[in-house]
Design a protein around this motif. Structure first.
Motif: not given
Length: 331
Positions: A190-203
Motif C-alpha cells: 500500500n505504501v512505498e517500501g511496504a513497511l511490514f512487521s510481524l510478531g505475536d508468536g503462539h506456541y
C-alpha cells in the motif's frame, strides 16, 4: 542471500501498522532472523499475575519491524515465506481478560453481567517432547507444540495508522494457525517500501482463539522476503505445499467469511481463468472454512482449498516454490 539478524530492544518495537519508522531497509530475497516478544510484552510470568494488575494495554502485541523493502510500490505483492518458528522461552502464558473473548460480554456486546474472572495459565515447554503442559486445577495435559505467528502485516493505505491488535486487508493480527513454518504469505503493498512487521508468536492455538489468548510466547523467527511486481491481492493470501488460503477480516463474522470467499474466487480466476460464477460453483464444492479468530477488533475467517483437487498451477510465478528452495540451509 543477504541475511539480517535483529533482536529488538523494548524501545524498538512497533505498536501499529503504519506510522512507524522502519528499523531496516532490505532488498527482495533477503532472509531475516528475528526475535519477537509475546503479546503481553513478557509481563505475565506467574499464575498469580493478573492482566488488570500487570498489563499495560498501550504495550500489548509488540511487533518486530517495520522493514522497508526496496523497490516495493503500491499495487505490488509482498511475499513473506516463513522458514522456521522456534519457541524462544521455555514457558508461555495465556489468560482470561475482563470483557474480552468470544464467550463473554464485551464493549461491543454490552450486557448486564459481570466480567468473567481473571485467571492466568503458564505453560511449560518440553523441547525434547515437543509439548507444552496445560495445567488446570484437576487435570494436566501435554499438548503438541504447533508454532505460529498471530500477526503479519504491512502498512495500510491512505496514511492510516492501525493498532497491532487489528486485522484487515493489510494483514495484521489475523491469528490464524495457517501462519506456520512452510507458509508463504502474500500481502498487497500500500505504501512505498511496504513497511511490514510481524510478531505475536503462539506456541499453539485452537481455531477461533475463543478466549482471546493463545499459548503466547516469545519466538525466534526466520523468514525470507521477496517482491512480486503488481498483482496485489485485496485480502491476504497464504500458500503452503498442500493448500491455498485466503484470510478475510471484518465484523460481523459472516462478513469476514464472505471476504475470504470473494478473495478465493478472485484467486481461482487468476490461477485458472475461471469466470466468477464458475469459480463460485467450484468453491462451493471444495472449500474449507476454518475460523482464525472471533475475538480481535475485526474477526478473521479462512477460505482454504486443497491443491490436490486442482490442476497444477504457479501462483505468483511459482514464488512459494522458489522461496521454499531459497530457504534450504537457513535453519
Amino acid at each position: 542471500m543477504d541475511v539480517v539478524e535483529f533482536r529488538p530492544e523494548p524501545h524498538q518495537f512497533a505498536w501499529t501498522f503504519g506510522g512507524a519508522a522502519p528499523t531496516h531497509r532490505i532488498k527482495p530475497g533477503t532472509a531475516l532472523k528475528l526475535w519477537t516478544e509475546d503479546a503481553f510484552s513478557g509481563s505475565l510470568q506467574r499464575v498469580t499475575d493478573m492482566p488488570s494488575q500487570v498489563l499495560d494495554m498501550t504495550e500489548v502485541n509488540p511487533q518486530t519491524g517495520p522493514f522497508y523493502v526496496e523497490g516495493a510500490e503500491p499495487g505490488d505483492t509482498l511475499a513473506i515465506h516463513i522458514v522456521d518458528l522456534t519457541p524462544a522461552r521455555d514457558w508461555a502464558a495465556s489468560t482470561t481478560i475482563p470483557f474480552f473473548g468470544a464467550l463473554t460480554g464485551t464493549d461491543r456486546t454490552a450486557l448486564l453481567q459481570e466480567p468473567l474472572p481473571e485467571r492466568t495459565w503458564i505453560y511449560q515447554l518440553d523441547r525434547a517432547k515437543g509439548t507444552v503442559l496445560y495445567e488446570a486445577r484437576n487435570l494436566s495435559l501435554e499438548l503438541p507444540v504447533a508454532p505460529m505467528l498471530g500477526t503479519v502485516g504491512v502498512a495500510p493505505a491512505g496514511r492510516e495508522v492501525r493498532t497491532s491488535l487489528v486485522p484487515d486487508k493489510f494483514g495484521g493480527n489475523m491469528d490464524t494457525p495457517e501462519m506456520k513454518a512452510g507458509t508463504t504469505c502474500f500481502l498487497g503493498v500500500n505504501v512505498e517500501g511496504a513497511l511490514f512487521s510481524l510478531g505475536d508468536g503462539h506456541y499453539r492455538q485452537g481455531e477461533g482463539e475463543s478466549c482471546g489468548t493463545a499459548v503466547e510466547g516469545a519466538m525466534d523467527v526466520t523468514v525470507v522476503v521477496d517482491l512480486v511486481k503488481g498483482g496485489a491481492p485485496e485480502w491476504p493470501r497464504l500458500e503452503h505445499d498442500d493448500h491455498y488460503v485466503v484470510v478475510g477480516s471484518s465484523r460481523p463474522l459472516e462478513d469476514a467469511w464472505r471476504a475470504s470467499q470473494m478473495g478465493m474466487i478472485a484467486w481461482l480466476g487468476e490461477l485458472y481463468g475461471l469466470d466468477r460464477l464458475d469459480a463460485y460453483q467450484l468453491l462451493t464444492q471444495i472449500s474449507l472454512s476454518p475460523l482464525a479468530n472471533v475475538v480481535d477488533a475485526n474477526y478473521s475467517a479462512i477460505t482454504k482449498i486443497e491443491k490436490a483437487l486442482l490442476p497444477a498451477a504457479d501462483a505468483y510465478g511459482g514464488m512459494h516454490r522458489h522461496l521454499r528452495s531459497l530457504s534450504k540451509g537457513l535453519v
